[in-house]
Every structure is written in structure tokens, then in C-alpha cells.
Design a protein around this motif. Structure first.
Motif, PDB file in Angstrom:
ATOM      1  N   UNK A  68       0.851  -1.208   0.100  1.00  0.00           N
ATOM      2  CA  UNK A  68      -0.176   0.170   0.098  1.00  0.00           C
ATOM      3  C   UNK A  68       0.927   1.166  -0.011  1.00  0.00           C
ATOM      4  N   UNK A  69       2.190   1.099   0.144  1.00  0.00           N
ATOM      5  CA  UNK A  69       3.107   2.294   0.130  1.00  0.00           C
ATOM      6  C   UNK A  69       3.262   2.567  -1.273  1.00  0.00           C
ATOM      7  N   UNK A  70       3.570   3.738  -1.869  1.00  0.00           N
ATOM      8  CA  UNK A  70       3.355   4.230  -3.087  1.00  0.00           C
ATOM      9  C   UNK A  70       5.062   3.776  -3.571  1.00  0.00           C
ATOM     10  N   UNK A  71       4.792   3.545  -4.884  1.00  0.00           N
ATOM     11  CA  UNK A  71       6.232   3.158  -5.533  1.00  0.00           C
ATOM     12  C   UNK A  71       7.306   4.258  -5.247  1.00  0.00           C
ATOM     13  N   UNK A  72       8.480   3.795  -5.207  1.00  0.00           N
ATOM     14  CA  UNK A  72       9.667   4.760  -4.933  1.00  0.00           C
ATOM     15  C   UNK A  72       9.901   5.055  -6.188  1.00  0.00           C
ATOM     16  N   UNK A  73       9.961   4.732  -7.419  1.00  0.00           N
ATOM     17  CA  UNK A  73      10.378   5.255  -8.716  1.00  0.00           C
ATOM     18  C   UNK A  73       9.119   5.825  -9.487  1.00  0.00           C
ATOM     19  N   UNK A  74       8.217   5.797  -8.624  1.00  0.00           N
ATOM     20  CA  UNK A  74       7.002   6.694  -9.435  1.00  0.00           C
ATOM     21  C   UNK A  74       6.382   5.794 -10.690  1.00  0.00           C
ATOM     22  N   UNK A  75       6.291   4.526 -10.539  1.00  0.00           N
ATOM     23  CA  UNK A  75       5.557   3.812 -11.522  1.00  0.00           C
ATOM     24  C   UNK A  75       4.951   2.419 -10.684  1.00  0.00           C
ATOM     25  N   UNK A  76       4.966   1.363 -11.354  1.00  0.00           N
ATOM     26  CA  UNK A  76       4.248   0.011 -10.888  1.00  0.00           C
ATOM     27  C   UNK A  76       5.200  -0.495  -9.658  1.00  0.00           C
ATOM     28  N   UNK A  77       4.580  -1.434  -8.919  1.00  0.00           N
ATOM     29  CA  UNK A  77       5.378  -2.262  -7.987  1.00  0.00           C
ATOM     30  C   UNK A  77       5.232  -3.656  -8.278  1.00  0.00           C
ATOM     31  N   UNK A  78       5.781  -4.632  -8.129  1.00  0.00           N
ATOM     32  CA  UNK A  78       5.895  -6.062  -8.588  1.00  0.00           C
ATOM     33  C   UNK A  78       6.052  -6.695  -7.514  1.00  0.00           C
ATOM     34  N   UNK A  79       5.275  -7.836  -6.833  1.00  0.00           N
ATOM     35  CA  UNK A  79       5.954  -8.873  -5.690  1.00  0.00           C
ATOM     36  C   UNK A  79       6.103 -10.008  -6.419  1.00  0.00           C
ATOM     37  N   UNK A  80       6.900 -10.636  -6.541  1.00  0.00           N
ATOM     38  CA  UNK A  80       7.396 -12.045  -7.070  1.00  0.00           C
ATOM     39  C   UNK A  80       7.312 -13.022  -5.788  1.00  0.00           C
TER      40      UNK A  80
END
Length: 325
Positions: A97-109
Motif C-alpha cells: 500500500x506504500x507508493x512506488x519509490x520510482x513513480x511507477x508500478x510495484x511488483x511482488x514475486x
């Protein structure tokens, strides 16, 4: 990252790539395959495709960060394939729920997603039902059935197919430069690139191939059985491999007189022809059935000595009853 070319040509990768190209990326995918090594490489390639401006070049800063596991918005979880606890999932959920650090998508593998118990899966389920914006989950699992129906209904399934012997051969040959090693790996891996890689690194497989032929040539009468049982290939850690190898050998015997290609190619080709001269097609079919039956007994912890003795005596009996005309 291993087996890049083969994986990029797989239907699994093409499916994810199509979603990326059409802007139809799902919030969660379940990648399914018993080949855990190839599954992780597929997840890496898919992550590159999603985060690289060039479609997964593998060389740009974004790709380098992902491959070196220091991209702040791409998180690989449980790569050692241990049990995943509720608190582990809670950490993922809180971070998502924390916003992306690099201003885009977030992915959890999430590697080894089937290692989540029911409570852990239910904890993740709530997030899959109401995913945070621009957050994507990859659930990597070797067992689709180990995942809750409710979880499976919230993800897009991508199954990684097994590869043809030719593909496996080419990938292993590129790595080892040995046609013999590549042939054995392709024959014994069942189309799984990760297993083929392990086989290629284990000289024991080639030795067991040679040992299997030697046993079959020396098995001519019942009194030969006891001395043969003393060989190291019949200890539990080797016996399963021996059964796999014998299955492959006898399948090759079936096609040796025809136009079909042998699983082992040129490796041990002459020995396969010698066996084809001794065993009828009827005998070979029954022996393959016998090998599969003995493999099941070994799986259910029947004494390997008893299984081995029954195997060798069974081969002798079948060969005698189904003499080649």
C-alpha cells in the motif's frame, strides 16, 4: 538468468508479453510449473518486460536492478522456497500500500507460493480482491492444487509448458559444450530445463546410463541377479535415476529398428541396437510397464533391494516369455 532464449519462445512468456504490449496487465498472475528453476527465470524475464522501456533488454539500469535484486519496486520473496508464514504475507500486504519509490508500478514475486498455508493465503486473498493501484503480484507455484480456489479465482494463470528434447538439448549444449551431456540431460529431464541443468552438472547420470547398459547385457540368467544387486546404482539415492534411465533405454529400443529418433541420439546408440536385437517389441512394452510398477513401489517405501530383485527377475522372465523371433 538461465535459458533466456527458450523461455522467451515459450507460450507462457508470450502470454505475459502480450498483456504488457496491449496494456492489459492483470493485477495478479499465477505462474505454474514443477520446474522451479525455469519458473524463477520466467518471472525475471516477465519483470524485465514490465519495467524496461525497451521491453526487457536486460542491459539498462532498470533491468540490471531487477536482476541484481536491488530494484526498490520489484520485490522477490522466498527465493529459498521455505514455508511462508502469515506474518510474511502481512509484511508484503503492508508494503504494497506504500507508493512506488520510482513513480511507477510495484511488483511482488512470491516464489514457492504453494508454501503458504491456508491462513497465509487468506491473508493475501484480501489484497488480491482489492489490490492497490499499480501493484502486481506474481505467484510462482509448482502445484496449482495447493492454492486455495478463492486465490486461484483472483489471478490470471500462466502455465509454463515442458520443453521438447531438442530445446533442452540445445540449451544444455550451449552451457556445457558437450553433446553427450546434453543428450543425457534432454533424455532424463522430462522437458524441465531446471532438472536438465542439474543433470548436466551431475556426472552420475552419464555413469548410470553406462551402468544400466552393462547390467542389461550381463543379465542373462537368474544366477546373475544376486551379483548385480551389489552395485551402487541400486542404493536408494541412485535407484530412482536408474529406473528413469532404464525407461528411456527401453523406449529407445522400441524405435531402434524404425525411423524414429533415439532419446540419447548418438550417445550409446550402438548399445541400444544391441538390446533391440535381444528384446522383442512385446517384451519391451511389458518391461516398460514393469519399470513403472517398480517405481511406484519405491515411492511407497518398499525395500529397494526387493524392488531391484523383482525388477531384474521380471526383465529376465519377460525376455524369456516374449522371445524375439
Amino acid at each position: 538468468m538461465q535459458f533466456e532464449e527458450a523461455l522467451k519462445n515459450s507460450n507462457a512468456y508470450k502470454s505475459l508479453a502480450k498483456d504488457a504490449d496491449t496494456g492489459n496487465v492483470a493485477h495478479a498472475y499465477m505462474f505454474v510449473s514443477p520446474d522451479e528453476t525455469a519458473l524463477l527465470s520466467l518471472a525475471e524475464l516477465s519483470a524485465l518486460r514490465l519495467f524496461c522501456d525497451k521491453g526487457g533488454c536486460g542491459k539498462c539500469p532498470a533491468c540490471a536492478k531487477i536482476l541484481h535484486r536491488n530494484h526498490s519496486d520489484v520485490v522477490f520473496v522466498n527465493e529459498d522456497l521455505k514455508k511462508i508464514k502469515v506474518e510474511d504475507v502481512a509484511d508484503i500486504v503492508d508494503d504494497s500500500i506504500v507508493k512506488s519509490n520510482e513513480g511507477g508500478k510495484k511488483l511482488y514475486v512470491i516464489c514457492g507460493a504453494d508454501q503458504m498455508n491456508q491462513a497465509a493465503q487468506n491473508k493475501l486473498l484480501k489484497t488480491l480482491e482489492e489490490p492497490p493501484q499499480d501493484v502486481i503480484f506474481f505467484l510462482l507455484t509448482s502445484s496449482e492444487q495447493a492454492m486455495l480456489d478463492t486465490v486461484r479465482s483472483r489471478v490470471r494463470k500462466i502455465a509454463l509448458e515442458c520443453f521438447s528434447p531438442d530445446v533442452v538439448y540445445n540449451e544444455i549444449f550451449k552451457k556445457t559444450g558437450s553433446s553427450e551431456t546434453a543428450e543425457v540431460a534432454a533424455a532424463c529431464s522430462g522437458g524441465m530445463l531446471g532438472k536438465a541443468d542439474k543433470i548436466a552438472a551431475d556426472e552420475g547420470y552419464k555413469l548410470i546410463y553406462s551402468e544400466a547398459f552393462d547390467i542389461l547385457f550381463k543379465l542373462t540368467k537368474s544366477s546373475d541377479v544376486a551379483p548385480l544387486l551389489g552395485r551402487k546404482v541400486f542404493v536408494r539415492e541412485n535407484f530412482g535415476i536408474l529406473l528413469d534411465v532404464m525407461s528411456i533405454i527401453f523406449r529407445d529400443v522400441l524405435v531402434a529398428d524404425g525411423d524414429g529418433e533415439l532419446s540419447v541420439g548418438t550417445f550409446e546408440k550402438e548399445n541400444v541396437k544391441k538390446l533391440a536385437a535381444e528384446f522383442s517389441a512385446e517384451a519391451v512394452g511389458k518391461i516398460i510397464y514393469l519399470i513403472n510398477d517398480e517405481r511406484k513401489k519405491l515411492f511407497f517405501n518398499v525395500s529397494q533391494t526387493a524392488v531391484a530383485e523383482n525388477l531384474l527377475m521380471g526383465i529376465l522372465q519377460i525376455k524369456y516369455n516374449c522371445k524375439k523371433q
